[in-house]
Write a protein that holds these residues in place. Structure first.
Motif, PDB file in Angstrom:
ATOM      1  N   VAL A 375     103.074 116.755  38.015  1.00  0.00           N
ATOM      2  CA  VAL A 375     103.858 117.984  37.906  1.00  0.00           C
ATOM      3  C   VAL A 375     102.881 119.127  37.704  1.00  0.00           C
ATOM      4  CG1 VAL A 375     105.669 119.210  36.655  1.00  0.00           C
ATOM      5  CG2 VAL A 375     105.771 116.724  36.861  1.00  0.00           C
ATOM      6  N   HIS A 388     106.286 119.597  42.107  1.00  0.00           N
ATOM      7  CA  HIS A 388     106.077 118.147  42.050  1.00  0.00           C
ATOM      8  C   HIS A 388     105.236 117.742  43.253  1.00  0.00           C
ATOM      9  CE1 HIS A 388     107.015 113.974  43.180  1.00  0.00           C
ATOM     10  NE2 HIS A 388     107.060 113.754  41.886  1.00  0.00           N
ATOM     11  N   PHE A 414     109.599 116.980  35.980  1.00  0.00           N
ATOM     12  CA  PHE A 414     109.669 118.075  36.948  1.00  0.00           C
ATOM     13  C   PHE A 414     110.987 118.830  36.803  1.00  0.00           C
ATOM     14  CE2 PHE A 414     111.190 119.153  41.349  1.00  0.00           C
ATOM     15  CZ  PHE A 414     110.424 120.283  41.513  1.00  0.00           C
TER      16      PHE A 414
END
Length: 505
Positions: A375, A388, A414
């Motif tokens: 992330v 992501h 995320f």
């Protein structure tokens, strides 16, 4: 003037086929004042105001949805020169300078921000052709060479006016526009599909980890969907949420079937509860519990057997987080992700690995900083641009990357981070900034391993579909970018590349 236009176009790699004319963009305007920047001082947002198109609303050569920022009627009247009728051409001046949007009738009555130029052509039908030219290689080269980069890349109106526009015979121009439009329509469908998939993924995260819908479903099912059967000790806060969830279930077209399925699942789960003796045996390690397969029960819908069976049917109180699903835990971001700093990329040669900054993709380089699922969290700049990534990549010093400490946690984190208000956590003064100290101390509710793994599998399906659509888009754009210059230069003729439909199908 014509010789100067020819020199500019040809020195940028452009070709002027026989029978074509080269004109300045200004000569195509309705009048000399038919190009303006938009609203300079928009003021505060008005819920029922006039939609204002900002650079952030321009994506993939269009405005995908109604802008979320609206100006007052008074401000719109003050900047009525850029009020849209639906026949304009919009050109971005910052962000991705030179990106073009053809205004539609749906945009009639909207306005544009100052970072967007609003053009009214004498012949609105030429907008598609002008857009094709401005997105071509030679035009991009010219635009890049004219950008003011003192603070950020900025395109000036004067430079837009002077842009050379090659003009083919009308019949050829119409054919080329038709081909380009079919490419764009197919790309747009893929982009819209991806937006829908992304919205579905965000909605799923909210349903599972914010609203706790599966937990409330299981709780209601344990009481046969009769609120009066719920424990009197259930706090009013949860009772109110249970009432809202019951109303949502009752509104489903197959409400009776869903409720019957959830009740059947609740009975199965109750039957699977271990006896006191079995629990003691398990604790001693003499017996391994077997996970039931609820798909074998014909009364339980697959969606409930595969999802709700992993969720509890009770809540418990946490001093830090309030009422949470039973068995879920409070965690800090530092428990789940290791936050790492990006590095300078300027000495890297070009290559195949993406390089990301807080604004997004910057370039492709010869080396990567990390390989795996991660992330990305902006350190400076646009703090809300959470990304992501799964693969090999590099991040610069304006973008943190993270290394998961827990399996299957990246997608969950995320969507958790995307839902946070990072602007409120800004620690910078002039430039929005984020620190590892702030990030590592973020508290969150962490689900059971079964729920986490299930979420990862479902979201992975969404991501695979999104990646497939992105591949289609890249292939279409590559074909378009290869084909159109050859058609524009005369190297290929329209009959040489079959019909319009065959080109893009």
């Amino acid at each position: 003037m014509a010789d100067k236009q020819n020199l500019i176009w040809e020195s940028s790699g452009g070709i002027i086929p026989e029978g074509w004319n080269l004109v300045s963009l200004s000569s195509l305007l309705e009048n000399p004042k038919s190009m303006s920047v938009g609203v300079m001082y928009p003021g505060k947002h008005f819920d029922d105001g006039i939609p204002l198109i900002r650079v952030s609303d321009v994506k993939n050569g269009g405005v995908a949805s109604k802008p979320d920022f609206c100006i007052s009627a008074d401000v719109d009247e003050e900047y009525k020169r850029t009020r849209l009728s639906g026949e304009e051409l919009l050109i971005t001046l910052v962000g991705n300078p030179g990106d073009c949007v053809i205004a539609t009738q749906e945009m009639s009555g909207w306005n544009a921000a100052r970072a967007i130029a609003v053009l009214r052509l004498e012949d609105p039908a030429l907008r598609q052709w002008v857009r094709i030219v401005l997105l071509s290689g030679p035009s991009k080269h010219i635009i890049d060479s004219r950008l003011n980069t003192t603070v950020q890349k900025t395109l000036n109106l004067k430079d837009i006016r002077e842009l050379p526009i090659p003009m083919p015979p009308a019949s050829l121009r119409e054919s080329l526009c038709s081909i380009s439009k079919k490419f764009e329509e197919k790309c747009l469908i893929n982009h819209q599909t991806n937006q829908t998939l992304e919205s579905m993924a965000q909605a799923l995260f909210k349903s599972w980890f914010v609203d706790f819908d599966p937990v409330f479903d299981n709780l209601l099912a344990s009481a046969d969907f009769k609120l009066e059967n719920l424990e009197t000790s259930l706090p009013d806060e949860l009772k109110q949420k249970a009432q809202r969830r019951l109303a949502a279930l009752n509104s489903l077209h197959n409400a009776a079937e869903c409720k019957a399925s959830l009740i059947a699942l609740a009975h199965e789960l109750q039957a699977q509860l271990p006896t006191k003796e079995a629990t003691q045996s398990a604790e001693k390690g003499t017996e391994t519990p077997v996970k039931a397969n609820f798909n074998t029960n014909p009364n339980i819908l697959a969606q409930h057997a595969n999802t709700h069976a992993h969720f509890p049917n009770e809540f418990e109180h946490s001093e830090q987080l309030g009422w949470i699903p039973k068995g879920w835990k409070q965690k800090y971001l530092s428990d789940l992700l290791e936050v790492k700093y990006g590095k300078d990329h300027k000495k890297l040669d070009d290559g195949k690995y993406p390089v990301y900054g807080s604004g997004g993709l910057m370039r492709y380089a010869e080396s990567f900083l990390y390989d795996g699922e991660s992330v990305l969290i902006p350190r400076k700049g646009t703090l809300s641009n959470i990304m992501h990534i799964n693969g090999s990549f590099w991040t610069v010093d304006t973008m943190f990357y993270t290394i998961p400490k827990v399996p299957k946690v990246a997608k969950f984190m995320f969507y958790h981070l995307k839902a946070l208000d990072f602007a409120a956590m800004n620690v910078g003064s002039a430039v929005p900034s984020m620190t590892t100290k702030v990030l590592n101390s973020l508290e969150l509710l962490f689900p059971s391993v079964e729920v986490l793994y299930k979420f990862d599998r479902v979201i992975e399906d969404y991501f695979n579909k999104i990646d497939f659509n992105k591949l289609n888009i890249n292939q279409l754009e590559s074909l378009r970018n290869t084909l159109l210059p050859k058609l524009i230069s005369g190297e290929l003729q329209i009959p040489d590349v079959a019909t319009d439909e065959e080109i893009v199908d």
